[in-house]
Each structure stands twice: as structure tokens, then as C-alpha cells.
Write an enzyme that holds these catalytic residues in place. Sequence first.
Site, short mmCIF file in Angstrom:
data_model
loop_
_atom_site.label_atom_id
_atom_site.label_comp_id
_atom_site.label_asym_id
_atom_site.label_seq_id
_atom_site.Cartn_x
_atom_site.Cartn_y
_atom_site.Cartn_z
N ASP A 97 -11.15 5.53 4.58
CA ASP A 97 -12.29 4.99 3.82
C ASP A 97 -13.68 5.39 4.30
OD1 ASP A 97 -9.93 3.60 4.07
OD2 ASP A 97 -10.82 1.62 3.93
N GLU A 99 -3.55 -2.18 14.56
CA GLU A 99 -3.88 -1.28 13.43
C GLU A 99 -4.34 0.08 13.93
OE1 GLU A 99 -6.85 -2.92 10.82
OE2 GLU A 99 -6.43 -1.50 9.22
N TRP A 112 0.85 -1.19 0.00
CA TRP A 112 0.00 0.00 0.00
C TRP A 112 0.89 1.24 0.00
CZ3 TRP A 112 -2.85 -4.22 0.72
CH2 TRP A 112 -4.22 -4.17 0.51
N ASN A 113 0.44 2.27 -0.74
CA ASN A 113 1.21 3.47 -0.99
C ASN A 113 1.63 4.22 0.27
OD1 ASN A 113 1.80 6.19 -1.64
ND2 ASN A 113 0.62 6.13 -3.53
N TRP A 114 0.67 4.77 1.02
CA TRP A 114 1.12 5.61 2.14
C TRP A 114 1.64 4.78 3.30
CZ3 TRP A 114 -2.43 9.02 5.70
CH2 TRP A 114 -3.56 8.34 6.13
N ASP A 115 1.17 3.53 3.44
CA ASP A 115 1.76 2.65 4.45
C ASP A 115 3.27 2.53 4.21
OD1 ASP A 115 -1.12 1.82 3.99
OD2 ASP A 115 -0.69 0.56 5.73
N ARG A 133 -15.42 -2.60 10.97
CA ARG A 133 -15.09 -2.35 9.57
C ARG A 133 -16.17 -1.49 8.90
NH1 ARG A 133 -10.27 -3.23 7.60
NH2 ARG A 133 -11.28 -3.38 5.59
N TRP A 187 -12.48 4.40 10.70
CA TRP A 187 -12.16 5.84 10.64
C TRP A 187 -13.25 6.70 11.26
CZ3 TRP A 187 -7.37 7.49 9.62
CH2 TRP A 187 -6.50 6.59 9.00
N TYR A 218 -7.63 -10.81 -0.20
CA TYR A 218 -8.09 -9.42 -0.24
C TYR A 218 -9.04 -9.19 -1.41
CZ TYR A 218 -8.02 -4.33 -0.60
OH TYR A 218 -8.39 -3.01 -0.67
#
Length: 419
Positions: free
Chosen positions: A162, A392, A34-37, A195, A349, A82
Site C-alpha cells: 500500500d 505481521e 484477502w487474496n494473496w494472503d 501505518r 511498506w 475494518y
Amino acid sequence: MHPAELDAAARAVLSANDRGGYTVPTEGLYPFQWNWDSAFVAMGFATFDADRALRELERLVEGQWDDGMIPHIVFHAPADSYFPGPEVWGTRHRIPTSGISQPPVMGMALRFVAARAPAAMRPRIATLAHAAARSHAWWRAARDPEGIGLVAVLHPWETGSDNSPAWDAALARVPQDTTTPVRRRDTGHVDAAMRPRDEDYRRYIHLLDTYRAAGWQPAAMWRAAPFRIAEVQVSAILCRAAQDLSSVFDELGEPGAAAAQRALATHLAHGLDAAWRPALSRFVSRDLVAGEDIAAPTQAGFLPLLALDLDAPRRKAVLAEMRRWSAGCVLGLPTTPPYHPAFDAKRYWRGPVWAVVDWLLAEGLRRNGEAEAAQALIAPLLAAIARAGFDEYFDPLTGEGLGGRRFSWTAAAWLVLSR
Ligand code: 9YW
């Protein structure tokens, strides 16, 4: 556990999640890059291994598209744990990737790593800096075509947050029908109550289907988008990344490239400045489809501190508002404040504390001369990690660790913030 043991445990999480130069966020739930991770993880690695830190970013850039976009997921190797996988995205890059991006933390990571890397690594840093610059140019061209100084997201996944209440109204306008059958895998790994809901997922996939039908072309996606938000979290991160990247180019002796990043940062700083709402004591995103401010309170409203130097009245207002949000919380800044009806202490979130968000907020507070407030945010977060593990995210009311276990970016946050 003693801090030295926790350091070793954090490194062990990163190496357990290493899949060969890139790190998965956590085993099972998120089996790709994953990009920002990865940008946060690179900073974690940089505390003890600059070479591995650069490798993380190099592997991320393998997924960069010809138009400059760095996708939010790079599917280096197959995994069926996934959804939605590469067959659903149907993009046409050399390596399978998703077709949308994520907060561009890479420029920030590059400055952090460059400050800790030996001179022999400069050529690699230069190559990565130009890749980051191309991705910044993509954001500016594809996602701020009208030049308002805020970049837009076309999917909640692009914000990294998300199911934030910030998207509730805009997402409610997105239909739930999909051409792709929705086969969630996430709820097989973690409790469904923590979730996003099924209807959120149907809307996420409706958007994905829409953009795939638009051929993943930025202009066609923009026109087709039923969800289009000029967003302050991504814009603040991009603005800060452009500032950091300009320093990297200065160090590399590339003044032209540095000036281009400064110009981009100035453009975004104007846009962010105009998004300040005194009555709310925070910055707001704008729903470009409805033509309205997004009033829902979320952490995104404070992230412009990362990139702006606030004047004293704004700084005081922000601090007072952050204190109000944290009333009754045992750690961190909740991603949605407990006083708001959308608050849910455990649902992703919509309330929980995320280590990387507090990391960015602390950085913003420090930049604005509020080192004490930054420390007050970070100390209980580190205590929660020491107690619960590298989870997480965390329940802001109890400090309980939630979601996926042995999470890479929480381990990286420990390594960077505990120093
Ligand atoms: C998804 C990996 C990602 C993060 C996001 C977070 C979640 C869900 O997990 O995304 O399916 O991509 O919201 O910020 O990058 O940790």
C-alpha cells in the site's frame, strides 16, 4: 521454542484464524479473506493438510467475478472492525467483494498444493486451475490492454504494498477529496506510527470512489484512473504463476491450457526483461500517467527473479545491490533500503521486512542458482519469527516484531520455509 513446538504454534495460528474454510490474515485488523494472503496460507496448510489447502483457494474463488477477476477482499461474513467495508465498495457480486485485485499468487500456490495432494483431489485441482487461468486472462486483457508485457495496477492496494515509496509521486497527484467519509479502523488496532498516513488513506478512498463511479467496469476504470502503474511486482508474480499453472495443466493432461499459460508467461517475461535498468541493478515499474520510470528503490525491483533466469552479469549485479540494501540490517531484505530518505524501519511498506516477500525473493534466488543467498535471507527471518512470534512484519534494524500479532501468512511462511 523447539522447531516442533513452533510448527504446532504456527498451525494453531492458522486454526485460530480459520473462519470456516477460509483464513483471516489476523483477528480484528483484517477480518475477511484477502487474496494473496490466502494463496500463501494455502501453501502453509499444504505442509500438513492438502484438503484444507484446497478449501482455502475454493473459498477465495467464490469471490471471482464473471469477467475473471479475483478480488483482493472477499467479505464472506459481516464485521465492523475494518474500513472500507462492502458498503463502501458497492460491487455487485453474489458475495460482497472489493472491486480491485491483488498479486495473483494463486497459480504458484496451486502447483505447490498439487505436488502434495493425493490423486483423488485432481478434479478439485482442475477446477481451481481453470479459475486461476480465467483470472490470468483478466489481468492480461484488463490491465495490459496495449500489450506491453507488464500488467498495470490502478490502486496501491492492488500491489499488496500500500504505502510503498514507489507510489509517492503518483499518489501525490491523486486528490484527497472523497465522497465516502473516511473512518479508519486500522489505527484502533495497531500503532498509527506504523501505518499509512491519513492523507494516504484519503487518496486510497478517492481512487475507490472514482472506480465505483465507473461501475467497476475495467475499460471505464482504466480511462478514469488518475493512478496507473505498469508494475513489476504484480507482473513478476503473474509471470511465475503462469509458469507454475502451465506445469499444473501438464500434469492434468491439458496441453492446450498449459500452452496458453506458457504463452502468457513468455509475453510477460519480455515485458519484465525490458524493465531492467543496468544503472540501478534492478527492475523498475512505469508510471503510465506521467510516462516515467519509478526510480524509488523497493523490494519490487528484485521480484522478477521469481520468473526470469538472469544472465551472470545481471545476477551478480542484483546480488551486490541486495547486499548494499541489507547493510546494517539484522534480517531480511528491507522493503525500502536504509540509505534512502523514505526509509522508515517501522512504517509498514517503507522499510520493514515481510516474511512473504523474503519467501518470494528466496524462491527467485534459488531459481537463479543462488541457494546460499536464499538461505542467508531466510535463516535470520526464521530466527526472528522464533524469537518474536508470527508478527505481521519486522523491523530490519532490530528484528523486533511489528503490526498485527498471530498473522496467518507469517505462520504459513514458517511452515513452508522451515522445512
Ligand atoms: C488493507 C492483509 C493485507 C495484505 C496487504 C497489506 C495490508 C491493507 O494487509 O493491506 O487494508 O488491505 O498491505 O499486502 O494483503 O494482510
